[in-house]
Structure formats: C-alpha cells, structure tokens
Design a protein around this motif. Sequence first.
Motif, short mmCIF file in Angstrom:
data_model
loop_
_atom_site.label_atom_id
_atom_site.label_comp_id
_atom_site.label_asym_id
_atom_site.label_seq_id
_atom_site.Cartn_x
_atom_site.Cartn_y
_atom_site.Cartn_z
N LEU A 37 -0.85 -0.01 -4.59
CA LEU A 37 -1.46 1.01 -3.71
C LEU A 37 -3.12 0.84 -3.41
O LEU A 37 -3.97 0.72 -3.06
N ALA A 38 -3.62 1.10 -4.83
CA ALA A 38 -5.25 0.28 -5.02
C ALA A 38 -5.92 -0.89 -4.14
O ALA A 38 -7.15 -1.14 -4.21
N ALA A 39 -4.34 -2.03 -4.62
CA ALA A 39 -4.62 -3.25 -4.31
C ALA A 39 -4.96 -3.41 -2.83
O ALA A 39 -5.64 -3.82 -1.94
N ALA A 40 -4.38 -2.33 -2.04
CA ALA A 40 -3.73 -2.91 -0.65
C ALA A 40 -5.13 -1.80 -0.13
O ALA A 40 -5.74 -2.03 1.03
N ALA A 41 -5.46 -0.67 -0.92
CA ALA A 41 -6.79 0.01 -0.81
C ALA A 41 -8.19 -0.06 -0.99
O ALA A 41 -9.23 0.26 -0.45
N ILE A 63 -7.46 4.67 1.32
CA ILE A 63 -6.00 4.97 0.95
C ILE A 63 -4.75 5.52 2.26
O ILE A 63 -4.03 4.03 2.50
N ALA A 64 -5.13 6.27 2.48
CA ALA A 64 -5.05 6.44 4.30
C ALA A 64 -4.23 5.30 5.17
O ALA A 64 -2.94 4.45 5.71
N ASP A 65 -5.51 4.20 5.08
CA ASP A 65 -5.28 2.60 6.23
C ASP A 65 -4.09 2.18 4.80
O ASP A 65 -3.29 1.79 5.52
N ALA A 66 -3.85 2.07 3.86
CA ALA A 66 -2.90 1.22 3.33
C ALA A 66 -2.15 2.14 3.38
O ALA A 66 -0.86 1.39 2.75
N LEU A 67 -1.90 3.39 3.05
CA LEU A 67 -0.53 4.13 3.77
C LEU A 67 0.33 4.19 4.81
O LEU A 67 1.30 4.65 4.93
N HIS A 68 -0.13 3.81 5.55
CA HIS A 68 -0.14 3.18 7.10
C HIS A 68 -0.13 5.11 7.33
O HIS A 68 0.64 5.56 8.28
N VAL A 69 -1.17 5.86 7.20
CA VAL A 69 -0.75 7.12 7.69
C VAL A 69 -2.17 6.96 8.22
O VAL A 69 -3.27 6.81 7.48
N ASP A 70 -2.54 8.32 8.99
CA ASP A 70 -4.10 9.29 8.91
C ASP A 70 -4.79 9.95 7.87
O ASP A 70 -3.59 10.96 7.39
N ALA A 71 -5.91 10.00 8.09
CA ALA A 71 -6.64 11.05 6.25
C ALA A 71 -5.59 11.90 6.81
O ALA A 71 -5.99 12.52 6.13
N ALA A 72 -5.98 12.89 8.16
CA ALA A 72 -5.94 14.50 8.89
C ALA A 72 -4.79 14.88 7.81
O ALA A 72 -4.62 15.94 7.95
N GLN A 73 -3.46 13.58 7.98
CA GLN A 73 -2.44 13.80 7.06
C GLN A 73 -2.06 14.08 5.80
O GLN A 73 -1.68 14.63 4.67
N LEU A 74 -3.46 13.43 4.73
CA LEU A 74 -3.79 13.77 3.38
C LEU A 74 -4.31 15.18 3.75
O LEU A 74 -4.22 15.33 1.71
N ARG A 75 -5.59 15.11 3.77
CA ARG A 75 -6.35 16.11 3.79
C ARG A 75 -6.99 17.11 4.48
O ARG A 75 -7.11 17.11 5.75
N THR A 76 -6.87 18.45 4.92
CA THR A 76 -6.19 19.36 5.94
C THR A 76 -7.94 19.40 6.45
O THR A 76 -8.05 18.58 7.75
#
Length: 394
Positions: free
Chosen positions: A27-31, A56-69
């Motif tokens: 994850l660190a490498a991807a982000a 981190i969100a881009d590396a996980l293929h999610v939107d950042a709002a899914q990680l922090r409300t």
Amino acid sequence: MSVDSPREIGERIAAHRRARRLTQTGLAAAAHVSYATVRSVERGARRPSDDVLEAIADALHVDAAQLRTGYVGAERRVHRALPALSEAIVGYDLPLGPPIRPPGQLADEIATATGWRLSAQYGRIAHAAPGLLADAIRYVHTAPGAEHRYAARMLASAARTADALAYKHGAHDLSARLIDLMRWAADRAADPLVQATASYVRTETFFAARAHAAGLVSLERAVDAAPPPTGRTEAAVLGALHMRAAVVAGRAGSADAADTHLARARELGDQVEREGTYLGTTFGPASVRIHEVSVAVSLGPEHVDRALRAAHAWKPNTDLPAERRSGYYIELARAQEWAGRPTDAFDSLKAARAVAPQHTREHPWAREVARNLRRFHRSDAESLSHFARWVGAA
C-alpha cells in the motif's frame, strides 16, 4: 473536521487494504507514501492529512470519503470541475481536431469512470471527466465512418458519467446540457438501446423542474419506442424505463400508472432473472424491489405502510452498485421518519452513508430526514447532531 477517531480511520484503511490483498508495504508503494506513515495511520497513532488520505484512497481504488466520514475534499474537487465540464461541451458540434487518447484507451477509461459513477465515487470522476468528454467529442468528429457509431456510444457514456457530477451536486442547468449532449450522441449512434438509455437519464431534467407529468409522458414515449424485450439486454433497458416511469408517475400523483409500470418492470425483472448492469444502468429483481419502496415514497406519506412492507426483512445485496443501495436506504429512512420510527430512520441514514458517503451527503432527502429527526426528536443522541452537521442539515 471528521467525527471519526484516528483509530476508526486506520481500521477502515486496513480493512480495504486487506480486501485488496495488499501488505502495508504494498500500500505504501502504491500510494507513494512511506511504510512508517501507513503503519502509524492504520494503528490510529496518526490522523492522515488530506494529501495522505487521498493518496491512500487512490491506491485502494476507493473514494477518500469512504475512509474518513467528514472528508469534503471530493465535493471541492467536484465544484472545481464543473466549469471545466462546461468548457469541454460548449462546442460539442464543432470539429476541433483528433483526441489525445487512442480509441482503445479512451474506451477503457470511460468504462472505468462508469464504474466510479455506479459506486458514487464523484471525486474520482471530477478529476477525469472533463478530459474524457473533450476526447470523446473529438473522436466523434474524427472517427472513420466504420467507427462513428462506436465513437458516439462512447460519448453518450462519457456524457452520462459527467452528468452524475452535475445533477447530484445541484448544477441542474449543466446537467440538462450534458443530457442534451448524450441525446445528440445517442442519435448519432443510431442504436435504439442507447437512445432508450438517454431517455431514462433525461428524466433528471423533469425531476429537477418537478415537471413529473411531462416526465411521465416522455418516458412512456420512450417505452413505446424501445426495442421489444427479445433478449436480456433489451428486457433490462425496457425494464429500467418502466421502473423510472413508475417513480415519476408516483411523484405525479398517479398511483394507477405507477402500479402499471411497476408491474411491468417486475415481469421484465423476472425475465432478466439476475441483477446486472446494462448500458450503464443496473436492472434486475433487486432493483425492482428497491423501486417498490421508491414508488411508495414518491406517492407520499399516506403510502408509508406500503413502503415499509416492501422493505420488510430485506436489504439490498452488496453486489448492487453503491449509489443504488445508498438511495434505497435514504428513501427507506424517509418512510421510517414518516411512520414515527426515528431510531430506524437514523439507522437507515447511517447505512446510506456507510455505503456511499458522497451520494448521501449531496442527497436533499437525507438532509430533510436528518433535519426533521433533530427538530422533532429532541432526545437524539449526539451522533445524530454530528450526522446533521455532516450532511448540511444542522
């Protein structure tokens, strides 16, 4: 400021990382952040900055709002993108040279953006949509004769994805222009299924204007013009038109028309058998059931029992697109609030936020329900106050 603790944010990141089968090092490498940063964030020892969260969100293929409300960076990106979308389409009928992307790459990126639309990742769409639209328009004007219809289908899809940004974020004039572009492209594609899909999306203009009777006429014409349901795709496209016509009829106060269209959608859902995405629209038995709740809510508070019966002991499968699941929970929350079930209504709002935070935050009914819960149920938990502030209902 986020209402989430650093530990909650870290746990979400770790869960998404494990779901993608990534190590912390991976994850660190991807982000493009340090391993120490990922480790401390996941442990809850550090609250990630916006830049780190987005990476981190881009590396996980999610939107950042899914990680922090409480994250609102996506909304800022969307509103910054709207003028660029307007610029990209203002001369759509003018040939301005070849696209930057080759056709294969353009098709892949438009398909990826369609996936973002279905999962309500509007921040990611905002970054890509202006360039995709500009290239899709250029491709329509420069495609060889044999490729012209293919190029037009791609443009219709790109315009629909861009419209999701405009419509969901209240830019209804821009939304109407994007829908006009989609219809222009659909006509050039000379594909009746693409034209039917454009009619489905056009209903947004009637929703925005509250012109529900006119919207019903438009959809019923589209139903009449659609190809017969001889195959799964044809049945799904026609079924989606009937689903939307049922909702528009409900908002127009025509219960009989709503029931007629819903019954036909149910028949076509059974014919399709399994849920799927057809020309960018999800359709199947589960979608029809969600629209049973939508129709009852559209008919008004006197139909609340019907909405609650349709939703009883059922919830949408996680295979359904996030935007559709989130919309279901928002409409269910409205019915539960009407029925005097504030705890259930708040639980449904929280479920909607967990599924698609950006969609929930921008939905006027989510704000309306949260505002009513605070106004009429003064004994609310502090978490409701936090939610109301987050959704803009405080």
